[in-house]
Design a protein around this motif. Structure first.
Motif, PDB file in Angstrom:
ATOM      1  N   LEU A   1      40.553  38.892  42.242  1.00  0.00           N
ATOM      2  CA  LEU A   1      40.203  37.506  42.565  1.00  0.00           C
ATOM      3  C   LEU A   1      40.669  36.540  41.481  1.00  0.00           C
ATOM      4  CD1 LEU A   1      38.677  35.438  44.370  1.00  0.00           C
ATOM      5  CD2 LEU A   1      36.632  35.972  43.031  1.00  0.00           C
ATOM      6  N   PHE A   2      40.528  36.929  40.233  1.00  0.00           N
ATOM      7  CA  PHE A   2      40.832  36.006  39.138  1.00  0.00           C
ATOM      8  C   PHE A   2      42.331  35.888  38.873  1.00  0.00           C
ATOM      9  CE2 PHE A   2      36.394  37.161  38.188  1.00  0.00           C
ATOM     10  CZ  PHE A   2      35.858  35.886  38.225  1.00  0.00           C
ATOM     11  N   ASP A   3      43.159  36.634  39.613  1.00  0.00           N
ATOM     12  CA  ASP A   3      44.597  36.412  39.544  1.00  0.00           C
ATOM     13  C   ASP A   3      45.018  35.208  40.381  1.00  0.00           C
ATOM     14  OD1 ASP A   3      44.900  38.500  37.851  1.00  0.00           O
ATOM     15  OD2 ASP A   3      45.659  39.917  39.338  1.00  0.00           O
ATOM     16  N   LEU A   4      44.117  34.755  41.264  1.00  0.00           N
ATOM     17  CA  LEU A   4      44.410  33.585  42.088  1.00  0.00           C
ATOM     18  C   LEU A   4      44.282  32.309  41.266  1.00  0.00           C
ATOM     19  CD1 LEU A   4      42.414  34.468  45.338  1.00  0.00           C
ATOM     20  CD2 LEU A   4      44.880  34.669  44.975  1.00  0.00           C
ATOM     21  N   PRO A   5      44.996  31.241  41.649  1.00  0.00           N
ATOM     22  CA  PRO A   5      44.827  29.944  40.976  1.00  0.00           C
ATOM     23  C   PRO A   5      43.392  29.442  41.120  1.00  0.00           C
ATOM     24  CG  PRO A   5      46.797  29.961  42.351  1.00  0.00           C
ATOM     25  CD  PRO A   5      46.042  31.206  42.678  1.00  0.00           C
ATOM     26  N   PRO A   6      42.899  28.667  40.164  1.00  0.00           N
ATOM     27  CA  PRO A   6      41.504  28.184  40.227  1.00  0.00           C
ATOM     28  C   PRO A   6      41.177  27.450  41.519  1.00  0.00           C
ATOM     29  CG  PRO A   6      42.465  27.740  38.074  1.00  0.00           C
ATOM     30  CD  PRO A   6      43.579  28.230  38.934  1.00  0.00           C
ATOM     31  N   GLU A   7      42.116  26.632  42.021  1.00  0.00           N
ATOM     32  CA  GLU A   7      41.809  25.860  43.232  1.00  0.00           C
ATOM     33  C   GLU A   7      41.596  26.771  44.444  1.00  0.00           C
ATOM     34  OE1 GLU A   7      46.306  25.694  42.435  1.00  0.00           O
ATOM     35  OE2 GLU A   7      44.417  25.482  41.316  1.00  0.00           O
ATOM     36  N   LEU A   8      42.285  27.910  44.489  1.00  0.00           N
ATOM     37  CA  LEU A   8      42.061  28.846  45.589  1.00  0.00           C
ATOM     38  C   LEU A   8      40.725  29.561  45.433  1.00  0.00           C
ATOM     39  CD1 LEU A   8      45.584  30.443  46.169  1.00  0.00           C
ATOM     40  CD2 LEU A   8      44.455  28.625  47.452  1.00  0.00           C
ATOM     41  N   ARG A   9      40.362  29.892  44.216  1.00  0.00           N
ATOM     42  CA  ARG A   9      39.058  30.533  43.999  1.00  0.00           C
ATOM     43  C   ARG A   9      37.927  29.597  44.397  1.00  0.00           C
ATOM     44  NH1 ARG A   9      41.227  31.954  38.888  1.00  0.00           N
ATOM     45  NH2 ARG A   9      39.627  30.733  37.806  1.00  0.00           N
ATOM     46  N   VAL A  10      38.095  28.319  44.104  1.00  0.00           N
ATOM     47  CA  VAL A  10      37.069  27.339  44.487  1.00  0.00           C
ATOM     48  C   VAL A  10      36.907  27.306  45.995  1.00  0.00           C
ATOM     49  CG1 VAL A  10      36.533  24.879  44.565  1.00  0.00           C
ATOM     50  CG2 VAL A  10      37.276  25.914  42.425  1.00  0.00           C
ATOM     51  N   GLN A  11      38.015  27.310  46.729  1.00  0.00           N
ATOM     52  CA  GLN A  11      37.931  27.281  48.191  1.00  0.00           C
ATOM     53  C   GLN A  11      37.267  28.535  48.734  1.00  0.00           C
ATOM     54  OE1 GLN A  11      41.736  26.424  50.003  1.00  0.00           O
ATOM     55  NE2 GLN A  11      42.182  24.751  48.591  1.00  0.00           N
ATOM     56  N   ILE A  12      37.599  29.688  48.165  1.00  0.00           N
ATOM     57  CA  ILE A  12      37.007  30.943  48.622  1.00  0.00           C
ATOM     58  C   ILE A  12      35.501  30.967  48.350  1.00  0.00           C
ATOM     59  CG2 ILE A  12      36.951  33.436  48.223  1.00  0.00           C
ATOM     60  CD1 ILE A  12      39.959  33.279  47.659  1.00  0.00           C
ATOM     61  N   LEU A  13      35.107  30.591  47.127  1.00  0.00           N
ATOM     62  CA  LEU A  13      33.684  30.606  46.773  1.00  0.00           C
ATOM     63  C   LEU A  13      32.911  29.551  47.546  1.00  0.00           C
ATOM     64  CD1 LEU A  13      33.934  31.148  42.909  1.00  0.00           C
ATOM     65  CD2 LEU A  13      33.140  32.783  44.618  1.00  0.00           C
ATOM     66  N   ASP A  14      33.519  28.412  47.760  1.00  0.00           N
ATOM     67  CA  ASP A  14      32.862  27.359  48.531  1.00  0.00           C
ATOM     68  C   ASP A  14      32.530  27.848  49.933  1.00  0.00           C
ATOM     69  OD1 ASP A  14      33.142  24.858  50.495  1.00  0.00           O
ATOM     70  OD2 ASP A  14      32.488  24.118  48.538  1.00  0.00           O
ATOM     71  N   SER A  15      33.485  28.519  50.561  1.00  0.00           N
ATOM     72  CA  SER A  15      33.247  29.046  51.905  1.00  0.00           C
ATOM     73  C   SER A  15      32.227  30.174  51.887  1.00  0.00           C
ATOM     74  CB  SER A  15      34.573  29.541  52.494  1.00  0.00           C
ATOM     75  OG  SER A  15      34.370  30.118  53.769  1.00  0.00           O
ATOM     76  N   ALA A  16      32.317  31.053  50.888  1.00  0.00           N
ATOM     77  CA  ALA A  16      31.411  32.198  50.826  1.00  0.00           C
ATOM     78  C   ALA A  16      29.979  31.790  50.517  1.00  0.00           C
ATOM     79  CB  ALA A  16      31.916  33.193  49.782  1.00  0.00           C
ATOM     80  N   LEU A  17      29.797  30.756  49.680  1.00  0.00           N
ATOM     81  CA  LEU A  17      28.458  30.373  49.233  1.00  0.00           C
ATOM     82  C   LEU A  17      27.793  29.363  50.153  1.00  0.00           C
ATOM     83  CD1 LEU A  17      29.204  30.013  45.427  1.00  0.00           C
ATOM     84  CD2 LEU A  17      27.823  31.797  46.485  1.00  0.00           C
TER      85      LEU A  17
END
Length: 279
Positions: A42-58
């Motif tokens: 997960l942390f190999d992804l750019p920060p903006e993509l991680r934000v989108q993933i976590l936003d949807s998951a949370l």
């Protein structure tokens, strides 16, 4: 004279027979095209993509157990998830005598309140302001200094102000209305040299401490609201701009509009009454 003719040489379609052309690859399965190599990082992804993933998951997930599992993966994932999950908080503590768990737990690097960016806090002065000054103000300043708090909306409802909300000592024999509504000579203004007749609570230490909190630069944006159903004539001067825009001014401290809370001109309030004292 023989006219020139354009001769078009026709060649066979394509350089090779259709039978010998390579077959298109779109018919192959996704498993053939891509195979994962080890676990997904997960942390190999750019920060903006991680934000989108976590936003949807949370925020879009209906299963609280799944949300909890995200916070338990690692300290780094907890920090990124908490910054999203606790970004905007609304707290109604009108029926509480002690702070809720979000504010009451001892501060640690993993405290959720350190990740709060915007807080909407609604209180009711069943207790006096000393409890707010002594309990909530240090917590809010801590959230701004050590955490992410940048905007606070504070709504105070129910007989604001009232005697036991402002004074250091309160007894049921004291005259509540006299302290809050009876005008006494005061010196106010930036130079504390302007004579003014106003409620006695303006010069009291609890209210002055409250004004100090409202002007604290550690919290860049503080917005103060008062109850429109039960506010005093004194507060009309500090939301008159709002009421005049709607064409619904207050009459004798009685708000005739539909808004349930009125925004106070915080800067005007601080400029006039900070360091106010008895004349």
């Amino acid at each position: 004279m023989v006219s020139a003719k354009w001769v078009v040489e026709r060649k066979p379609f394509g350089s090779k027979s259709i039978a010998f052309r390579p077959k298109p690859s779109h018919g192959s399965s996704s498993a053939t095209r891509w195979k994962p190599r080890g676990p997904f990082r997960l942390f190999d992804l750019p920060p903006e993509l991680r934000v989108q993933i976590l936003d949807s998951a949370l925020l879009d997930c209906e299963e609280q157990v799944q949300v909890l599992q995200i916070f338990l993966v690692s300290r780094r994932l907890y920090s990124e998830a908490a910054a999203i999950f606790y970004h905007d908080i609304w707290l109604d503590i009108t029926d509480r005598t002690v702070p809720p768990g979000l504010l009451a737990e001892p501060i640690t690097p993993l405290s959720p309140r350190l990740h709060v960016h915007t807080m909407d806090l609604k209180i009711y002065p069943k207790n006096n302001l000393r409890s707010f000054n002594d309990v909530y103000v240090p917590l809010l300043r801590e959230m701004a200094e050590q955490g992410s708090l940048r905007a606070l909306s504070l709504e105070i409802n129910g007989r604001f102000p009232r005697l036991d909300f402002w004074t250091d000592h309160y007894s049921h024999d004291d005259d509540d209305d006299a302290f809050c509504e009876t005008e006494v000579p005061l010196l106010i203004g930036p130079e504390t040299n302007t004579e003014y007749l106003g409620p006695a609570f303006l010069a009291a230490q609890p209210f002055q401490a409250f004004l100090g909190f409202l002007s604290d630069p550690r919290i860049p944006k503080v917005t103060l609201y008062i109850s429109s159903a039960d506010h005093y004539t004194f507060w009309c001067d500090f939301h008159r701009k709002f009421s005049s825009q709607l064409g619904i001014p207050c009459i004798g401290g009685s708000w005739r509009g539909k808004s349930k809370r009125l925004k106070v001109n915080r800067r005007h309030l601080i400029r006039l009454f900070r360091n106010a004292r008895a004349a």
